[in-house]
Design an enzyme around this catalytic site. Structure first.
Site, short mmCIF file in Angstrom:
data_model
loop_
_atom_site.label_atom_id
_atom_site.label_comp_id
_atom_site.label_asym_id
_atom_site.label_seq_id
_atom_site.Cartn_x
_atom_site.Cartn_y
_atom_site.Cartn_z
N ASN A 94 0.85 -1.19 0.00
CA ASN A 94 0.00 0.00 0.00
C ASN A 94 0.89 1.25 0.00
O ASN A 94 1.70 1.43 0.92
CB ASN A 94 -0.89 -0.05 1.25
N HIS A 100 0.85 5.95 2.00
CA HIS A 100 1.62 6.73 2.98
C HIS A 100 2.69 7.60 2.30
O HIS A 100 3.13 8.59 2.86
CB HIS A 100 2.21 5.81 4.03
N HIS A 160 -5.74 3.51 -1.67
CA HIS A 160 -7.08 3.85 -1.19
C HIS A 160 -7.39 5.27 -1.65
O HIS A 160 -6.78 6.22 -1.16
CB HIS A 160 -7.11 3.75 0.35
N ARG A 190 -9.52 7.96 -1.24
CA ARG A 190 -10.54 8.36 -0.27
C ARG A 190 -11.39 9.49 -0.83
O ARG A 190 -10.93 10.30 -1.63
CB ARG A 190 -9.89 8.79 1.04
N ARG A 239 -7.31 12.72 0.79
CA ARG A 239 -6.27 13.18 1.72
C ARG A 239 -4.88 12.69 1.34
O ARG A 239 -3.90 13.29 1.74
CB ARG A 239 -6.61 12.80 3.16
N HIS A 240 -4.80 11.57 0.63
CA HIS A 240 -3.45 11.14 0.20
C HIS A 240 -3.42 10.81 -1.30
O HIS A 240 -2.94 11.61 -2.08
CB HIS A 240 -2.86 10.02 1.09
N GLU A 250 -8.71 0.24 -2.95
CA GLU A 250 -9.59 0.25 -1.77
C GLU A 250 -10.54 1.42 -1.95
O GLU A 250 -10.11 2.53 -2.28
CB GLU A 250 -8.77 0.47 -0.49
N THR A 279 -7.17 6.28 9.92
CA THR A 279 -7.04 5.26 8.89
C THR A 279 -8.28 4.40 9.02
O THR A 279 -9.10 4.63 9.91
CB THR A 279 -5.73 4.46 9.07
N THR A 280 -8.45 3.41 8.14
CA THR A 280 -9.66 2.60 8.18
C THR A 280 -9.73 1.85 9.51
O THR A 280 -8.89 1.01 9.80
CB THR A 280 -9.67 1.60 7.02
N GLU A 315 -11.02 -9.46 2.81
CA GLU A 315 -9.76 -9.08 3.44
C GLU A 315 -10.05 -8.98 4.93
O GLU A 315 -10.91 -8.19 5.35
CB GLU A 315 -9.22 -7.75 2.91
N HIS A 353 -3.81 -4.63 7.70
CA HIS A 353 -3.98 -3.49 8.59
C HIS A 353 -3.13 -3.63 9.84
O HIS A 353 -3.34 -4.54 10.63
CB HIS A 353 -5.43 -3.23 8.98
N GLY A 354 -2.16 -2.76 9.96
CA GLY A 354 -1.32 -2.72 11.16
C GLY A 354 -0.21 -3.76 11.18
O GLY A 354 0.53 -3.86 12.15
N GLY A 397 1.09 -1.50 4.32
CA GLY A 397 1.53 -0.18 3.89
C GLY A 397 2.45 0.50 4.87
O GLY A 397 3.66 0.62 4.65
N1 PXP Z 1 -6.00 -3.01 4.13
C1 PXP Z 1 -6.93 -2.03 4.23
C2 PXP Z 1 -8.33 -2.33 3.82
C3 PXP Z 1 -6.57 -0.74 4.65
O1 PXP Z 1 -7.50 0.22 4.72
C4 PXP Z 1 -5.22 -0.48 4.96
C5 PXP Z 1 -4.82 0.90 5.37
O2 PXP Z 1 -4.93 1.76 4.30
C6 PXP Z 1 -4.30 -1.52 4.85
C7 PXP Z 1 -4.71 -2.79 4.45
C8 PXP Z 1 -2.84 -1.33 5.17
O3 PXP Z 1 -2.69 -1.04 6.51
P1 PXP Z 1 -1.28 -0.53 7.06
O4 PXP Z 1 -0.98 0.76 6.37
O5 PXP Z 1 -1.53 -0.38 8.53
O6 PXP Z 1 -0.29 -1.61 6.73
#
Ligand code: PXP
Length: 237
Positions: free
Chosen positions: A7, A10, A43, A45, A49-50, A70, A100-101, A151, A191-192, A213
């Protein structure tokens, strides 16, 4: 071995801090591919924003792997997705105030309108995944809507305050992945995730792809995108 979709939002966040031209997420995507990324995730949005529309259009033309968009399930995004033709669309909930999401989609609450939305994307040849919390009920609801896959939101696992909580969340992710796999759905997770917490989820063989990401881009500041991606791939392996 599970695939890694990187991703690059960032990178765009840094650029937008100065409304500048650099750093360019398009360059980051090329370097991520050189490092072995199997796909690129963005993503777009509602508040831009990014990632900007321009990023999505250029990435669609330049990346050699798969593009995962996304998106919120809105008419504006549907129109953009149909024009852009990403390989995959991951439907996510979107709130303006969030950093973030923050959670998965509540599929059960949104059933009818979402089903139609998914159908339109699939008819256009776009795979559709739903971003869900690790709950088997959400998998079943997604399956009834004929999505390509899910996901699984790994945020609670990553944020767990102690070992017992982390193990509990891991089990929920595993059970959710197992059910989705049994139902013949694609199983992704994200995510995370970072260089420390990836190992245990990477052991869940039902998970075919990770979307990562922040941790990769954060490490890239010091070691470069290519190396940061390669190191994450190594841990997934
Ligand atoms: N998957 C989804 C659906 C997300 O919204 C995000 C954050 O944009 C990620 C994965 C990646 O998360 P991270 O940036 O925390 O790795």
């Amino acid at each position: 071995m599970a695939r890694l979709s990187v991703n690059v939002d960032h990178v765009a966040t840094i650029r937008q801090a100065r409304r500048s031209q650099e750093p360019d997420p398009v360059t980051a995507a090329s370097l991520a591919e050189l490092g072995g990324a199997d796909g690129i995730t963005i993503h777009l949005r509602e508040d831009r924003r990014h990632i900007q529309d321009r990023d999505a259009i250029i990435l669609r033309k330049t990346i050699k792997t798969k593009l995962n968009l996304e998106m919120a399930a809105t008419q504006e995004m549907l129109k953009i997705a149909l024009e852009l033709q990403p390989d995959m669309a991951t439907l996510v909930p979107e709130k303006r105030q969030e950093l973030t999401t923050e959670g998965g989609l509540d599929i059960r609450a949104a059933r009818d309108s979402l089903k139609k939305f998914i159908g339109t994307l699939k008819e256009a040849g776009i795979m559709v995944n739903l971003f869900i919390d690790p709950e088997p009920e959400q998998v079943k609801a997604g399956h009834r809507m004929d999505v390509s896959g899910v996901e699984i939101h790994t945020g609670r696992y990553c944020d767990a305050k102690n070992e017992a909580m982390r193990d509990g969340e891991l089990k929920r992710i595993y059970n959710t992945a197992l059910l989705a796999s049994k139902l013949g759905m694609a199983v992704h997770a994200g995510h995370g995730l970072d260089y420390y917490n990836i190992k245990k989820v990477a052991e869940i063989k039902e998970i075919e792809e990770f979307a990562i990401g922040f941790s990769i881009i954060a490490r890239s500041v010091f070691v470069g995108v290519e190396k940061a991606v390669r190191e994450m791939k190594e841990l997934i392996r």
